[in-house]
Design an enzyme around this catalytic site. Sequence first.
Site, PDB file in Angstrom:
ATOM      1  N   ARG A 191      54.831  22.881   8.183  1.00  0.00           N
ATOM      2  CA  ARG A 191      54.325  24.122   7.597  1.00  0.00           C
ATOM      3  C   ARG A 191      54.778  24.192   6.135  1.00  0.00           C
ATOM      4  O   ARG A 191      55.889  23.765   5.797  1.00  0.00           O
ATOM      5  CB  ARG A 191      54.853  25.341   8.351  1.00  0.00           C
ATOM      6  CG  ARG A 191      54.120  25.623   9.653  1.00  0.00           C
ATOM      7  CD  ARG A 191      52.681  26.055   9.424  1.00  0.00           C
ATOM      8  NE  ARG A 191      51.962  26.378  10.643  1.00  0.00           N
ATOM      9  CZ  ARG A 191      51.171  25.525  11.311  1.00  0.00           C
ATOM     10  NH1 ARG A 191      51.013  24.291  10.896  1.00  0.00           N
ATOM     11  NH2 ARG A 191      50.524  25.917  12.392  1.00  0.00           N
TER      12      ARG A 191
ATOM     13  N   HIS B  55      44.883  20.845   5.221  1.00  0.00           N
ATOM     14  CA  HIS B  55      45.300  21.180   6.596  1.00  0.00           C
ATOM     15  C   HIS B  55      44.356  20.550   7.634  1.00  0.00           C
ATOM     16  O   HIS B  55      43.698  21.260   8.408  1.00  0.00           O
ATOM     17  CB  HIS B  55      45.381  22.702   6.796  1.00  0.00           C
ATOM     18  CG  HIS B  55      46.336  23.075   7.901  1.00  0.00           C
ATOM     19  ND1 HIS B  55      47.175  24.153   7.837  1.00  0.00           N
ATOM     20  CD2 HIS B  55      46.591  22.498   9.096  1.00  0.00           C
ATOM     21  CE1 HIS B  55      47.894  24.238   8.949  1.00  0.00           C
ATOM     22  NE2 HIS B  55      47.561  23.222   9.730  1.00  0.00           N
TER      23      HIS B  55
HETATM   24  C1  GLV Z   1      48.036  23.089  13.089  1.00  0.00           C
HETATM   25  O1  GLV Z   1      48.614  23.189  12.061  1.00  0.00           O
HETATM   26  C2  GLV Z   1      48.572  23.517  14.332  1.00  0.00           C
HETATM   27  O2  GLV Z   1      49.620  24.183  14.333  1.00  0.00           O
HETATM   28  O3  GLV Z   1      48.000  23.203  15.378  1.00  0.00           O
END
Ligand code: GLV
Length: 309
Positions: A224, A272
Amino acid sequence: MIRIGFYGSLEDIPGWQASLAGRLAAFEIVELMSDQGAACDVALVWAPPANAFTRCPNLRGIIMQGQGVDHMMRDGTVPRDIPLVRLVDPDMANALSHWAILNALDFWRDGALYRDQQARRVWQHLPQRAATGAKVGILGIGAIGSVIARRFAALGFEVRGYARTEREIDGVTCFAGPGQLAAFAKGLDIVVSVLPLTPDTTGLMNADFFANLADGAFIINGGRGPQVNDTDLLAALESGKLGGAALDVFTVEPLPQDHAFWIHPKVRVWPHVAAQTNATSAADQVAAAITAMMDGAEPANRVDWSRGY
Ligand code: GLV
């Protein structure tokens, strides 16, 4: 008829419909935020808005379409007396390990420098880094990180793993808890984070952490964004302490247009996408979680609110 309230990318609904058919008896998927959604029995969500569930008196449980639950932890309106389940999907572990290895090897084999040479039609050998013995550290060695750690070991890297609690993985030297973080980091050439975001992991990759790494080390963040101190990362790239970074997650997403990472020559920005949810591979566990919730039984992979993931 089980009513599943859905929040996320609406174009994914047909995929979930198809993958859950045959695994659940009668069910329907409705949009969580619609009137029908307010009458849902279970919810299948990603990043729902605040108060989404306070409208749902029949709700028996919530299933995430991904692994991270930090946004749910921050939302004080998510009910804590019914199960919240996160995906633990081997397909996502595979995807994340491929992404981490792709970036690590590209860095280790100077992919960016050779691509730059190609663009200039330059035929020149650069000194090759050792093929064996480079030190890779995996931050977070749970369901995903342990897969990544084993695969780096199979590639001939010396691998360390770090987790909140003690772990044992063949061929991987494991470190546990903040007291062992500096020893874990000492001399690492490559760091891969797949940690969940908790108060303990926020800002973990900061100037102190970078100082312990080998000179020119490479950071790969698939955990993160807030685990990295952006200011410290940019300073360490500038000073040459770090050789580069591949980032799939950011403190603010989408990454703001004026953020320095976009144009930094040593930073690779991924939007992401390291491990996207696969409705087919996740279907068995989502169906099992829904069945357990409908039966009032304990579903697998239930989030522990006190632990934060
Ligand atoms: C993606 O970042 C997830 O947490 O699945």
